[in-house]
Scaffold this motif. Structure first.
Motif, PDB file in Angstrom:
ATOM      1  N   ASN A  12      12.016   8.986  -3.604  1.00 48.63           N
ATOM      2  CA  ASN A  12      12.665   7.993  -4.466  1.00 48.63           C
ATOM      3  C   ASN A  12      13.524   7.018  -3.663  1.00 48.63           C
ATOM      4  OD1 ASN A  12      11.664   8.537  -7.063  1.00 48.63           O
ATOM      5  ND2 ASN A  12      13.030  10.302  -7.261  1.00 48.63           N
ATOM      6  N   ARG A  13      14.204   7.516  -2.631  1.00 56.08           N
ATOM      7  CA  ARG A  13      14.989   6.616  -1.775  1.00 56.08           C
ATOM      8  C   ARG A  13      14.091   5.668  -0.997  1.00 56.08           C
ATOM      9  NH1 ARG A  13      18.414  10.203   1.679  1.00 56.08           N
ATOM     10  NH2 ARG A  13      17.408  11.922   0.670  1.00 56.08           N
ATOM     11  N   GLN A  14      12.937   6.168  -0.555  1.00 55.74           N
ATOM     12  CA  GLN A  14      11.991   5.306   0.158  1.00 55.74           C
ATOM     13  C   GLN A  14      11.425   4.250  -0.794  1.00 55.74           C
ATOM     14  OE1 GLN A  14      11.160   5.647   3.665  1.00 55.74           O
ATOM     15  NE2 GLN A  14      10.665   3.556   3.108  1.00 55.74           N
ATOM     16  N   ILE A  15      11.138   4.632  -2.017  1.00 53.86           N
ATOM     17  CA  ILE A  15      10.653   3.681  -3.027  1.00 53.86           C
ATOM     18  C   ILE A  15      11.704   2.606  -3.279  1.00 53.86           C
ATOM     19  CG2 ILE A  15      10.164   3.466  -5.505  1.00 53.86           C
ATOM     20  CD1 ILE A  15       8.659   6.184  -5.246  1.00 53.86           C
ATOM     21  N   SER A  16      12.961   3.009  -3.383  1.00 55.94           N
ATOM     22  CA  SER A  16      14.036   2.035  -3.596  1.00 55.94           C
ATOM     23  C   SER A  16      14.139   1.062  -2.434  1.00 55.94           C
ATOM     24  CB  SER A  16      15.376   2.744  -3.792  1.00 55.94           C
ATOM     25  OG  SER A  16      15.369   3.486  -4.977  1.00 55.94           O
ATOM     26  N   GLU A  17      14.014   1.564  -1.213  1.00 59.47           N
ATOM     27  CA  GLU A  17      14.053   0.678  -0.050  1.00 59.47           C
ATOM     28  C   GLU A  17      12.879  -0.283  -0.069  1.00 59.47           C
ATOM     29  OE1 GLU A  17      13.500   0.634   4.771  1.00 59.47           O
ATOM     30  OE2 GLU A  17      14.135   2.519   3.838  1.00 59.47           O
ATOM     31  N   LYS A  19       0.838  -1.214   0.000  1.00 60.76           N
ATOM     32  CA  LYS A  19       0.000   0.000   0.000  1.00 60.76           C
ATOM     33  C   LYS A  19       0.870   1.260   0.000  1.00 60.76           C
ATOM     34  CE  LYS A  19      -4.086  -1.664   2.472  1.00 60.76           C
ATOM     35  NZ  LYS A  19      -4.899  -1.454   3.682  1.00 60.76           N
ATOM     36  N   SER A  20       1.864   1.288   0.861  1.00 63.48           N
ATOM     37  CA  SER A  20       2.746   2.462   0.941  1.00 63.48           C
ATOM     38  C   SER A  20       3.536   2.638  -0.343  1.00 63.48           C
ATOM     39  CB  SER A  20       3.707   2.327   2.121  1.00 63.48           C
ATOM     40  OG  SER A  20       2.998   2.298   3.326  1.00 63.48           O
ATOM     41  N   TYR A  21       4.003   1.534  -0.898  1.00 67.28           N
ATOM     42  CA  TYR A  21       4.768   1.580  -2.148  1.00 67.28           C
ATOM     43  C   TYR A  21       3.913   2.150  -3.282  1.00 67.28           C
ATOM     44  CZ  TYR A  21       7.371  -0.011  -6.233  1.00 67.28           C
ATOM     45  OH  TYR A  21       8.048  -0.058  -7.424  1.00 67.28           O
ATOM     46  N   ILE A  22       2.698   1.642  -3.416  1.00 67.22           N
ATOM     47  CA  ILE A  22       1.819   2.132  -4.485  1.00 67.22           C
ATOM     48  C   ILE A  22       1.501   3.606  -4.268  1.00 67.22           C
ATOM     49  CG2 ILE A  22      -0.504   1.928  -5.482  1.00 67.22           C
ATOM     50  CD1 ILE A  22      -0.253  -1.100  -5.137  1.00 67.22           C
ATOM     51  N   TYR A  23       1.251   4.001  -3.020  1.00 68.03           N
ATOM     52  CA  TYR A  23       0.985   5.412  -2.749  1.00 68.03           C
ATOM     53  C   TYR A  23       2.150   6.300  -3.191  1.00 68.03           C
ATOM     54  CZ  TYR A  23       1.423   9.737  -0.193  1.00 68.03           C
ATOM     55  OH  TYR A  23       1.670  11.048   0.119  1.00 68.03           O
ATOM     56  N   LEU A  24       3.362   5.952  -2.794  1.00 69.00           N
ATOM     57  CA  LEU A  24       4.520   6.784  -3.136  1.00 69.00           C
ATOM     58  C   LEU A  24       4.709   6.887  -4.654  1.00 69.00           C
ATOM     59  CD1 LEU A  24       7.135   5.730  -0.447  1.00 69.00           C
ATOM     60  CD2 LEU A  24       6.046   7.966  -0.684  1.00 69.00           C
ATOM     61  N   LYS A  25       4.577   5.751  -5.341  1.00 70.01           N
ATOM     62  CA  LYS A  25       4.753   5.758  -6.798  1.00 70.01           C
ATOM     63  C   LYS A  25       3.658   6.581  -7.473  1.00 70.01           C
ATOM     64  CE  LYS A  25       7.236   3.229  -9.015  1.00 70.01           C
ATOM     65  NZ  LYS A  25       8.526   3.439  -9.688  1.00 70.01           N
ATOM     66  N   VAL A  26       2.414   6.410  -7.033  1.00 69.36           N
ATOM     67  CA  VAL A  26       1.304   7.168  -7.618  1.00 69.36           C
ATOM     68  C   VAL A  26       1.451   8.653  -7.301  1.00 69.36           C
ATOM     69  CG1 VAL A  26      -1.196   7.538  -7.533  1.00 69.36           C
ATOM     70  CG2 VAL A  26      -0.292   5.221  -7.713  1.00 69.36           C
ATOM     71  N   LYS A  27       1.873   8.978  -6.102  1.00 65.95           N
ATOM     72  CA  LYS A  27       2.079  10.387  -5.716  1.00 65.95           C
ATOM     73  C   LYS A  27       3.095  11.046  -6.651  1.00 65.95           C
ATOM     74  CE  LYS A  27       2.263  14.073  -2.975  1.00 65.95           C
ATOM     75  NZ  LYS A  27       1.236  15.079  -3.039  1.00 65.95           N
ATOM     76  N   LEU A  28       4.184  10.349  -6.940  1.00 70.26           N
ATOM     77  CA  LEU A  28       5.197  10.915  -7.835  1.00 70.26           C
ATOM     78  C   LEU A  28       4.680  11.060  -9.268  1.00 70.26           C
ATOM     79  CD1 LEU A  28       8.545   9.273  -6.685  1.00 70.26           C
ATOM     80  CD2 LEU A  28       7.844  11.659  -6.459  1.00 70.26           C
ATOM     81  N   LEU A  29       3.823  10.161  -9.692  1.00 66.54           N
ATOM     82  CA  LEU A  29       3.274  10.240 -11.047  1.00 66.54           C
ATOM     83  C   LEU A  29       2.134  11.244 -11.149  1.00 66.54           C
ATOM     84  CD1 LEU A  29       3.147   6.419 -11.826  1.00 66.54           C
ATOM     85  CD2 LEU A  29       4.625   8.090 -12.955  1.00 66.54           C
ATOM     86  N   PHE A  30       1.242  11.256 -10.177  1.00 65.07           N
ATOM     87  CA  PHE A  30       0.022  12.047 -10.234  1.00 65.07           C
ATOM     88  C   PHE A  30       0.195  13.469  -9.721  1.00 65.07           C
ATOM     89  CE2 PHE A  30      -3.973  13.368  -8.112  1.00 65.07           C
ATOM     90  CZ  PHE A  30      -4.793  13.442  -9.228  1.00 65.07           C
TER      91      PHE A  30
END
Length: 165
Positions: free
Chosen positions: A137-142, A113-124
């Protein structure tokens, strides 16, 4: 005095919630069953609705739904390439698609859930500051590393650790 008032308000609200859930909660295992019910409700949560919620968009506001669904599905493709979720891939089409439709293991669910949120936040709706984008981006990589370890822990056991052991 202020803390006492807040305690009374919270206590009253808790009693109301328990009263409303009385049909689902047995007398002998009241708290345990209530926690199970809360956990089940969380797992039965809509993917689109929960992502909208963390983005600050109300469930009723549907103007951005098509954009969000497109971005969420893009992230599901990335997760599929990481080996997370159903082998045939996954996509949502509406608010009727649930987290349990994607993955049923509770240990991985919250990270996904957190991963999808971060990725969508960066895209949207990317942040304006480059420092914030870098942190995200560092949190997404982790998260990607942790998801890789979660879906294939055998690979890590056979290799040496960072101390060369």
């Amino acid at each position: 005095m202020g803390l006492f008032i807040h305690y009374n308000i919270i206590s009253s609200l808790l009693k109301i919630v328990l009263f409303l859930l009385a049909d689902s909660v047995s007398e002998s295992n009241g708290i345990v069953n209530m926690l199970r019910l809360r956990k089940e409700i969380g797992f039965m949560e809509s993917i689109l609705t929960s992502i909208k919620k963390v983005l600050g968009i109300t469930e009723e506001y549907e103007h951005f739904d098509a954009d969000l669904i497109m971005h969420i599905n893009s992230v599901f493709m990335v997760l599929n390439q990481l080996g997370v979720g159903p082998p045939q891939g996954f996509a949502i089409s509406s608010k009727d698609d649930l987290w349990t439709d994607f993955i049923s293991e509770a240990s991985q669910l919250e990270l996904v859930k957190s991963y999808i949120y971060l990725k969508v936040k960066l895209l949207f709706d990317p942040p304006l500051g480059s420092a914030v984008i870098d942190v995200m981006n560092r949190q997404i990589s982790e998260f990607e590393w942790r998801l890789n370890v979660a879906v294939d822990p055998k690979e890590l056991k056979g290799s040496e650790n960072q101390n060369g052991e």
